[in-house]
Motif scaffolding. Structure first.
Motif, short mmCIF file in Angstrom:
data_model
loop_
_atom_site.label_atom_id
_atom_site.label_comp_id
_atom_site.label_asym_id
_atom_site.label_seq_id
_atom_site.Cartn_x
_atom_site.Cartn_y
_atom_site.Cartn_z
N THR A 36 48.71 31.34 53.17
CA THR A 36 48.86 30.00 53.49
C THR A 36 50.35 29.53 53.11
N GLY A 37 50.93 30.47 52.66
CA GLY A 37 52.15 30.41 51.98
C GLY A 37 52.27 29.58 50.66
N THR A 38 51.17 29.13 50.11
CA THR A 38 50.97 28.27 49.17
C THR A 38 51.01 29.28 47.84
N LYS A 39 51.68 29.13 46.79
CA LYS A 39 51.38 29.84 45.72
C LYS A 39 50.55 28.86 44.36
N GLY A 40 49.70 29.57 43.96
CA GLY A 40 48.47 28.94 42.97
C GLY A 40 48.68 29.18 41.55
N GLY A 41 47.69 29.19 40.97
CA GLY A 41 47.53 29.49 39.53
C GLY A 41 46.97 30.95 39.43
N SER A 42 46.84 31.25 38.13
CA SER A 42 45.92 32.43 37.96
C SER A 42 44.60 32.37 37.13
N ILE A 43 43.87 33.30 37.24
CA ILE A 43 42.53 33.10 36.74
C ILE A 43 41.99 34.32 36.21
N GLN A 44 41.42 34.48 35.10
CA GLN A 44 40.71 35.67 34.60
C GLN A 44 39.44 35.50 34.54
N ILE A 45 38.81 36.50 35.25
CA ILE A 45 37.50 36.52 35.58
C ILE A 45 36.56 37.70 34.58
N ARG A 46 35.75 37.17 34.01
CA ARG A 46 34.90 38.05 33.18
C ARG A 46 34.02 39.17 33.74
N LEU A 47 34.09 40.27 33.49
CA LEU A 47 32.96 41.46 33.89
C LEU A 47 32.80 42.14 32.53
N ALA A 48 31.83 43.08 32.84
CA ALA A 48 31.27 44.03 31.83
C ALA A 48 32.50 45.08 31.86
N ALA A 49 32.68 45.76 30.71
CA ALA A 49 33.74 46.58 30.56
C ALA A 49 33.52 47.97 31.38
N SER A 50 32.30 48.25 31.75
CA SER A 50 32.12 49.40 32.72
C SER A 50 32.45 49.28 34.04
N GLU A 51 32.72 47.70 34.61
CA GLU A 51 33.08 47.62 35.64
C GLU A 51 34.61 48.13 36.11
N PHE A 52 35.19 48.47 35.19
CA PHE A 52 36.69 48.97 35.23
C PHE A 52 36.46 50.38 35.01
N SER A 53 37.22 51.26 36.04
CA SER A 53 37.22 52.66 35.98
C SER A 53 38.18 53.21 35.00
N ASN A 54 38.13 54.38 34.53
CA ASN A 54 39.01 54.85 33.77
C ASN A 54 40.31 55.38 34.19
N ASN A 55 40.20 55.58 35.45
CA ASN A 55 41.65 56.11 36.18
C ASN A 55 42.60 54.90 36.66
N LYS A 56 42.29 53.60 36.09
CA LYS A 56 42.90 52.42 36.15
C LYS A 56 42.83 52.01 37.81
N ASN A 57 41.75 52.85 38.54
CA ASN A 57 41.67 52.23 39.72
C ASN A 57 40.81 51.03 39.85
N THR A 58 40.99 49.88 39.61
CA THR A 58 40.18 48.54 39.37
C THR A 58 39.17 48.33 40.32
N LYS A 59 37.92 48.35 40.21
CA LYS A 59 37.16 47.92 41.22
C LYS A 59 37.27 46.53 41.81
N LYS A 60 36.91 46.31 42.96
CA LYS A 60 37.24 44.99 43.61
C LYS A 60 35.96 44.15 42.82
N LEU A 61 36.46 42.80 42.64
CA LEU A 61 35.74 41.82 41.96
C LEU A 61 34.47 41.55 42.63
N ALA A 62 33.28 41.40 42.19
CA ALA A 62 32.22 41.12 42.85
C ALA A 62 31.90 39.61 42.67
N ILE A 63 32.07 39.06 43.88
CA ILE A 63 31.73 37.43 43.67
C ILE A 63 30.61 37.09 44.92
#
Length: 746
Positions: free
Chosen positions: A369-396
């Motif tokens: 859209t060309g519009t800049k918005g804010g940022s949000i921190q969405i809470r997930l269980a720690a196991s949702e993040f892989s060790n190789n910093k290849n973060t899984k896509k957020l499940a929504i």
């Protein structure tokens, strides 16, 4: 229309970031699992035989019952999920009472049929001129096919052409010019009743390439626009060139000689997904991912067992709660971790927290859209993040409401919060609470809001901060199954002028209903309450009477099953913070076991608002509500009770004065004096005439609520009504001559 919502049709067309997990499960019973995939004439599906299972085990076909209703259906469900999720139902309108005495089989004429306990056919593929023996096969696509036994690729009938409320990948949704294709999606009646509901989606029968969203099969309330070659005109986000190149879905529209249809697929395959139209007309796209169903651990002691996924350039969700004490990002994060129900936070000089669903969260970056918005921190269980910093896509979960004119994206994080699971579980569209949890949220029923014919009402607070009103039912007579069935139906009712049922509690004799909370309480407090309450302006009163009429019209004619309220009065009209009226206690008469299929001999309503038929003992119809509405309308106009006992023992009955003056064309003295003549004379005359028509003795002379809405909107002319016979007799009685003269002189 009864609902408002969004012009969107296909929620999967949103950014690829919005990956969906979780399928709303039907709480049903599966007989068995694991069997062959073919039904033959000499091997029916009956009794204790296991369901049919597709070759790779993707789908199962067999008997199931949604909820504990005692109604059984032949259906298809995902075979490899931990929860039973139905995708197709054969006998939607004709359930059987027991799978042990019923069967799915191939009949002598080659059709696939369902037989009930007496051997009668309750459902059939209903084909003619089948020239050879047939078999039925459940495929790994979720499609059930009836084919020639000698050549199963020669398909005679398939469930994909009769898709119910669910559209699976590879299925055709469109218009068969000669043959083939599913012609429409149709919602279920309720969350536990697969019978056809009120909402559907169809391809324009006039030949264009646009889809229509329909209500009650007759009223079109939304369109997709025509197909442009890459997308539908009303949904440019379908086009991968418009900012969504990473979409998981592919869409196409085929306009051939024999059929026209839309079809979709999933890139890469192997993904469990579907489109489903729910009972409220909402189209959901859902996926299943076993890896993401992970509980949050909480952090009351400050531990970091949960982490946060950062989204930038977003339109922040609605319903944020500001935490003034958290003056840094670290403190804001800790505040969220300290609550089991907190799902996200944002810090930009001030701290905002969100609990449970994230409503209206929009990815501005992916939307191009060309519009800049804010940022949000969405809470997930720690196991949702892989060790190789290849973060899984957020499940929504992305939910698009498909009715109305404004875009509402309800993005809900699918998180198995331990505390909430301890508090409640979902039963259809309602939350089923345990009694001790209701005690906690009402502080042991310490804050009483009021009471009525069906029980007392208490103020409560849900864990995420939502205020609720809890009604403790008294004198309840229904059985458990009947109670849950009726409550489930009430939970599906959505209208801006009807109070919303959020949940219930049913533990032995304890029956409670949890409603949305209305901060301005009930209408009677503003009409007859203390002088501390503000005076309702005429325009507010007129909007209230119009809103109540619309709500009753919906109950009487727009619900699949007619609902008679039986107790319309100001005490049962609740007001929102902006004085939008909401009818309360609808459906409770039937819920409490009152049978309207027979003549009632016991009065159920409130004296002063009762139609003559209640007293006469004749059958009760929706016109009884019309009478009560008319009596209440007089009170809203006058700002006083209809019946007031004088000190000398005589009775001041306002409808008598009003009816006489209306017939004479004289309205002076009928409007609340506190309004100080600040009224619309045309609306006053219209409202007074409508009220008089509503209280006619003959229910046939009373208008329907649909007509009342049109009259109040000024769309139909309201003639001068006659004085009801009962009121005329009252005026003609010698003992009342002096009383009537006093009324006329005031």
């Amino acid at each position: 229309m009864p609902r408002m919502g969004t012009p969107g049709f296909f929620p999967a067309l949103l950014p690829a970031l919005f990956v969906v997990i979780g399928l709303v499960a039907l709480q049903g019973a599966v007989l068995h699992a694991g069997a062959a995939d073919t039904l033959t004439v000499d091997r029916p599906l009956a009794g204790s035989r296991r369901p049919l299972v597709s070759t790779r085990g993707q789908f199962a076909l067999g008997f199931f019952q949604p909820g504990n209703t005692g109604r059984w259906y032949i259906g298809i469900w995902y075979n490899q999920l931990p929860e039973q999720v139905s995708v197709w139902v054969a006998n939607r309108d004709s359930p059987v009472s027991s799978p042990q005495s019923s069967s799915l089989t191939i009949a002598a004429d080659g059709n696939m049929v369902i037989l009930d306990h007496s051997g009668l056919v309750v459902w059939s593929t209903n084909l003619t001129a089948i020239t050879s023996s047939t078999v039925a096969v459940i495929l790994d696509t979720g499609n059930l096919v009836l084919a020639h036994a000698s050549n199963t690729s020669n398909i005679l009938w398939q469930s994909f052409d009769h898709c119910g409320n669910t559209w699976l990948p590879g299925g055709k949704l469109g218009r068969g010019k000669l043959s083939g294709g599913c012609t429409r999606l149709v919602s279920w009646k309720t969350s536990t009743d697969p019978a056809p509901g009120l909402f559907s989606i169809i391809l324009d029968p006039n030949g264009t390439s646009q889809f229509f969203l329909m209500w009650n099969s007759t009223q079109q309330y939304q369109t997709s626009g025509n197909w442009t070659g890459h997308s539908f005109a009303g949904m440019p986000e379908m086009n991968p060139n418009n900012g969504y190149p990473n979409s998981l879905y592919t869409f196409d529209y085929i306009d051939g000689a024999n059929e026209s249809y839309a079809v979709y697929g999933v890139k890469g395959g192997g993904l469990i997904t579907r489109f489903v139209m729910d009972v409220t007309g909402v189209i959901n796209v859902v996926m299943w991912s076993d890896r993401r169903n992970i509980a949050l651990q909480g952090s009351s002691n400050g531990s970091r067992s949960d982490k946060f996924y950062t989204m930038v350039d977003v339109e922040l969700p609605s319903n944020a709660q500001n935490i003034v004490a958290a003056t840094s990002n670290r403190n804001c994060e800790f505040a969220c971790l300290s609550s089991h129900d907190c799902t996200a936070y944002s810090f930009s000089g001030s701290c905002s927290l969100w609990y449970r669903d994230l409503i209206n969260l929009q990815d501005l970056n992916s939307a191009a859209t060309g519009t800049k918005g804010g940022s949000i921190q969405i809470r997930l269980a720690a196991s949702e993040f892989s060790n190789n910093k290849n973060t899984k896509k957020l499940a929504i979960i992305i939910t698009i409401a498909t009715i109305g004119v404004t875009l509402i994206v309800a993005a809900s994080v699918f998180l198995a919060r331990k505390r909430f699971k301890q508090v409640a579980h979902v039963d259809g569209s309602l939350i089923a609470f345990r009694y001790r949890d209701v005690q906690n949220l009402t502080k042991n029923f310490s804050n009483k809001l009021g009471g009525g014919a069906f029980g007392s009402v208490f103020k409560g607070l849900l864990p995420e901060g939502t205020l609720v009103a809890v009604k403790k039912l008294e004198g309840f007579r229904q059985g458990e199954k009947q109670f849950r069935a009726e409550v489930s139906t009430l939970g599906t009712i959505r209208h801006v002028n009807l109070i919303r049922l959020l949940g219930f509690c049913s533990e032995r004799t304890r029956k409670l209903l949890i409603y949305e909370y209305m901060p301005n309480t009930s209408l009677d407090r503003y009409l007859f309450g203390s002088s501390h309450q503000p005076v309702l302006s005429w325009s507010t009163r007129y909007q209230i009477v119009l809103g109540v009429a619309r709500g009753l019209h919906y109950l009487h004619e727009r619900c699949r099953d007619c609902i008679i309220h039986c107790d319309i009065k100001p005490e049962n009209i609740l007001l929102s913070d902006t004085f939008v009226p909401k009818v309360a206690d609808f459906g409770l008469a039937k819920l409490m076991g009152h049978d309207f299929s027979r003549v009632l001999t016991t009065v159920r309503g409130t004296i002063g608002y009762l139609a003559p038929e209640w007293i006469a003992g004749t059958a009760i119809t929706t016109k009884a509500d019309v009478y009560s509405y008319g009596m209440m309308l007089f009170e809203i106009i006058s700002g006083r009770r209809n019946t007031i006992k004088r000190q000398d023992g005589t009775v001041d009955f306002f409808p008598l004065l009003a009816a006489m003056k209306v017939t004479e064309g004289e309205l002076e003295g009928l409007v609340d004096a506190l309004l100080d003549c600040d009224v619309d004379p045309a609306e006053v005359e219209r409202a007074c005439r409508v009220a008089c028509w509503c209280i006619q003795d003959d229910e046939g002379a009373r208008p329907s609520m649909a007509t009342i809405v049109q009259a109040l909107e000024g769309l139909v002319e309201v003639n001068v009504p006659p004085v009801p016979r009962s009121l005329k007799l009252l005026a003609d009685q010698t003992t009342n001559v002096e009383f009537y003269s006093k009324l006329q002189s005031e």
